[in-house]
Design a protein around this motif. Sequence first.
Motif, PDB file in Angstrom:
ATOM      1  N   TYR A 143      -6.189  12.467  55.571  1.00  0.00           N
ATOM      2  CA  TYR A 143      -6.831  13.681  55.076  1.00  0.00           C
ATOM      3  C   TYR A 143      -6.996  13.677  53.557  1.00  0.00           C
ATOM      4  N   LEU A 144      -6.176  12.909  52.860  1.00  0.00           N
ATOM      5  CA  LEU A 144      -6.163  12.968  51.406  1.00  0.00           C
ATOM      6  C   LEU A 144      -7.151  11.997  50.768  1.00  0.00           C
ATOM      7  N   GLU A 145      -7.738  12.453  49.683  1.00  0.00           N
ATOM      8  CA  GLU A 145      -8.478  11.550  48.811  1.00  0.00           C
ATOM      9  C   GLU A 145      -7.441  10.915  47.891  1.00  0.00           C
ATOM     10  N   THR A 146      -7.065   9.693  48.205  1.00  0.00           N
ATOM     11  CA  THR A 146      -5.857   9.071  47.651  1.00  0.00           C
ATOM     12  C   THR A 146      -5.926   8.857  46.147  1.00  0.00           C
ATOM     13  N   ASP A 147      -4.799   9.159  45.493  1.00  0.00           N
ATOM     14  CA  ASP A 147      -4.616   8.888  44.069  1.00  0.00           C
ATOM     15  C   ASP A 147      -4.135   7.439  43.939  1.00  0.00           C
ATOM     16  N   LYS A 148      -5.001   6.539  43.494  1.00  0.00           N
ATOM     17  CA  LYS A 148      -4.688   5.114  43.427  1.00  0.00           C
ATOM     18  C   LYS A 148      -3.602   4.797  42.398  1.00  0.00           C
ATOM     19  N   SER A 149      -3.405   5.692  41.432  1.00  0.00           N
ATOM     20  CA  SER A 149      -2.406   5.440  40.390  1.00  0.00           C
ATOM     21  C   SER A 149      -0.985   5.769  40.849  1.00  0.00           C
ATOM     22  N   PHE A 150      -0.857   6.473  41.963  1.00  0.00           N
ATOM     23  CA  PHE A 150       0.462   6.871  42.444  1.00  0.00           C
ATOM     24  C   PHE A 150       1.154   5.707  43.153  1.00  0.00           C
ATOM     25  N   LYS A 151       2.421   5.493  42.804  1.00  0.00           N
ATOM     26  CA  LYS A 151       3.234   4.476  43.459  1.00  0.00           C
ATOM     27  C   LYS A 151       4.223   5.154  44.392  1.00  0.00           C
ATOM     28  N   ALA A 152       4.279   4.689  45.611  1.00  0.00           N
ATOM     29  CA  ALA A 152       5.189   5.286  46.599  1.00  0.00           C
ATOM     30  C   ALA A 152       6.608   5.323  46.061  1.00  0.00           C
ATOM     31  N   GLY A 153       7.310   6.411  46.328  1.00  0.00           N
ATOM     32  CA  GLY A 153       8.673   6.540  45.827  1.00  0.00           C
ATOM     33  C   GLY A 153       9.309   7.849  46.241  1.00  0.00           C
ATOM     34  N   TYR A 154      10.454   8.129  45.642  1.00  0.00           N
ATOM     35  CA  TYR A 154      11.242   9.312  45.995  1.00  0.00           C
ATOM     36  C   TYR A 154      10.865  10.517  45.140  1.00  0.00           C
ATOM     37  N   ILE A 155      10.972  11.682  45.761  1.00  0.00           N
ATOM     38  CA  ILE A 155      10.701  12.960  45.102  1.00  0.00           C
ATOM     39  C   ILE A 155      11.929  13.852  45.240  1.00  0.00           C
ATOM     40  N   MET A 156      12.299  14.515  44.170  1.00  0.00           N
ATOM     41  CA  MET A 156      13.419  15.453  44.202  1.00  0.00           C
ATOM     42  C   MET A 156      12.878  16.886  44.164  1.00  0.00           C
ATOM     43  N   ILE A 157      13.287  17.691  45.123  1.00  0.00           N
ATOM     44  CA  ILE A 157      12.897  19.102  45.156  1.00  0.00           C
ATOM     45  C   ILE A 157      13.784  19.878  44.192  1.00  0.00           C
ATOM     46  N   LYS A 158      13.180  20.821  43.436  1.00  0.00           N
ATOM     47  CA  LYS A 158      13.953  21.558  42.435  1.00  0.00           C
ATOM     48  C   LYS A 158      13.443  22.984  42.285  1.00  0.00           C
ATOM     49  N   ASP A 159      14.309  23.834  41.790  1.00  0.00           N
ATOM     50  CA  ASP A 159      13.953  25.182  41.342  1.00  0.00           C
ATOM     51  C   ASP A 159      12.990  25.906  42.282  1.00  0.00           C
ATOM     52  N   LEU A 160      13.357  25.976  43.563  1.00  0.00           N
ATOM     53  CA  LEU A 160      12.457  26.570  44.549  1.00  0.00           C
ATOM     54  C   LEU A 160      12.308  28.072  44.371  1.00  0.00           C
ATOM     55  N   PRO A 161      11.118  28.606  44.685  1.00  0.00           N
ATOM     56  CA  PRO A 161      10.915  30.060  44.632  1.00  0.00           C
ATOM     57  C   PRO A 161      11.644  30.728  45.793  1.00  0.00           C
ATOM     58  N   ALA A 162      11.771  32.045  45.706  1.00  0.00           N
ATOM     59  CA  ALA A 162      12.496  32.791  46.745  1.00  0.00           C
ATOM     60  C   ALA A 162      11.844  32.620  48.113  1.00  0.00           C
ATOM     61  N   LYS A 163      10.524  32.490  48.154  1.00  0.00           N
ATOM     62  CA  LYS A 163       9.818  32.358  49.431  1.00  0.00           C
ATOM     63  C   LYS A 163       9.942  30.958  50.023  1.00  0.00           C
ATOM     64  N   GLY A 164      10.529  30.037  49.256  1.00  0.00           N
ATOM     65  CA  GLY A 164      10.751  28.697  49.769  1.00  0.00           C
ATOM     66  C   GLY A 164       9.540  27.786  49.610  1.00  0.00           C
ATOM     67  N   LEU A 165       9.706  26.568  50.082  1.00  0.00           N
ATOM     68  CA  LEU A 165       8.667  25.559  50.024  1.00  0.00           C
ATOM     69  C   LEU A 165       8.645  24.868  51.377  1.00  0.00           C
ATOM     70  N   TYR A 166       7.488  24.438  51.833  1.00  0.00           N
ATOM     71  CA  TYR A 166       7.400  23.907  53.187  1.00  0.00           C
ATOM     72  C   TYR A 166       6.629  22.592  53.241  1.00  0.00           C
ATOM     73  N   ILE A 167       6.887  21.839  54.296  1.00  0.00           N
ATOM     74  CA  ILE A 167       6.061  20.694  54.639  1.00  0.00           C
ATOM     75  C   ILE A 167       5.444  20.984  56.002  1.00  0.00           C
ATOM     76  N   SER A 168       4.272  20.418  56.279  1.00  0.00           N
ATOM     77  CA  SER A 168       3.612  20.725  57.539  1.00  0.00           C
ATOM     78  C   SER A 168       2.779  19.543  58.023  1.00  0.00           C
ATOM     79  N   GLU A 169       2.310  19.633  59.264  1.00  0.00           N
ATOM     80  CA  GLU A 169       1.571  18.543  59.885  1.00  0.00           C
ATOM     81  C   GLU A 169       0.192  18.340  59.265  1.00  0.00           C
ATOM     82  N   LEU A 170      -0.369  19.403  58.714  1.00  0.00           N
ATOM     83  CA  LEU A 170      -1.678  19.334  58.068  1.00  0.00           C
ATOM     84  C   LEU A 170      -1.564  19.856  56.642  1.00  0.00           C
ATOM     85  N   PRO A 171      -2.325  19.307  55.715  1.00  0.00           N
ATOM     86  CA  PRO A 171      -2.273  19.822  54.345  1.00  0.00           C
ATOM     87  C   PRO A 171      -2.603  21.307  54.304  1.00  0.00           C
ATOM     88  N   GLY A 172      -1.724  22.096  53.708  1.00  0.00           N
ATOM     89  CA  GLY A 172      -1.988  23.515  53.531  1.00  0.00           C
ATOM     90  C   GLY A 172      -1.705  24.393  54.714  1.00  0.00           C
TER      91      GLY A 172
END
Length: 229
Positions: free
Chosen positions: A66-95
């Motif tokens: 689904y994504l128009e890939t960012d060629k400059s991005f290198k696969a790696g780890y992401i750290m979640i931080k400072d989340l809002p009160a409503k939280g943050l989510y991952i899902s099967e489809l973007p958005g």
Amino acid sequence: MVKKENDQELVSVKKTILSMSFSLVLVVAVLLFIFGFRYFLSGREYKGANVQKEERKNDYDAHKEYLETDKSFKAGYIMIKDLPAKGLYISELPGKKENSSTYLKSGQILWAGKKGTYKDKTYYHLKNGMYLYASEKYMEELASYEKLEGYVAITYISSTGVRLRKWADFQADNVVKSVYVGDKVQVKGKVTRKNGESAYITDKGLYLTTDIQYLNDYTTEADSSENEK
């Protein structure tokens, strides 16, 4: 006399044939009823969650990019931080929040294989196939992450102790509690940020400095056969 006996025998045979024919017709009727009723029910069978699962599969193509890939991005780890009160989510489809959305917590580490845009918004495509909306405010791309086992022993003598944080940012307002000289803290990992700062991850999911002026390090690299987080 003989003729009368023959007539009686003939009548008896006819009755037997009629009885057998009736029985055969009855058996055929019962079989037709059984198979007809089963066919009737088959079109009305309740399939429960399986039906819902098939419907959900039709909502998206698991193999579609689904994504128009960012060629400059290198696969790696992401750290979640400072989340809002409503939280943050991952899902099967973007958005999409519906159905199988999974909410995250501060300090969580995720592996992103791709990064790109979808409908003018940027997302990470995670190892488990889910999508995460990319926000510098709520997440940070790491230089490295490694799994460790063992512990660190606190040697720093101070009334304030050594602080444990929700994520690896020592300037943020994210302190949870402190540990003190003599304490042993179990460690399960270590992250290094792109600015060079590093932090241990405790077995409780909190973050601790790696500076040896505060502790003695008794950690070792974990078994490499373990699955990535």
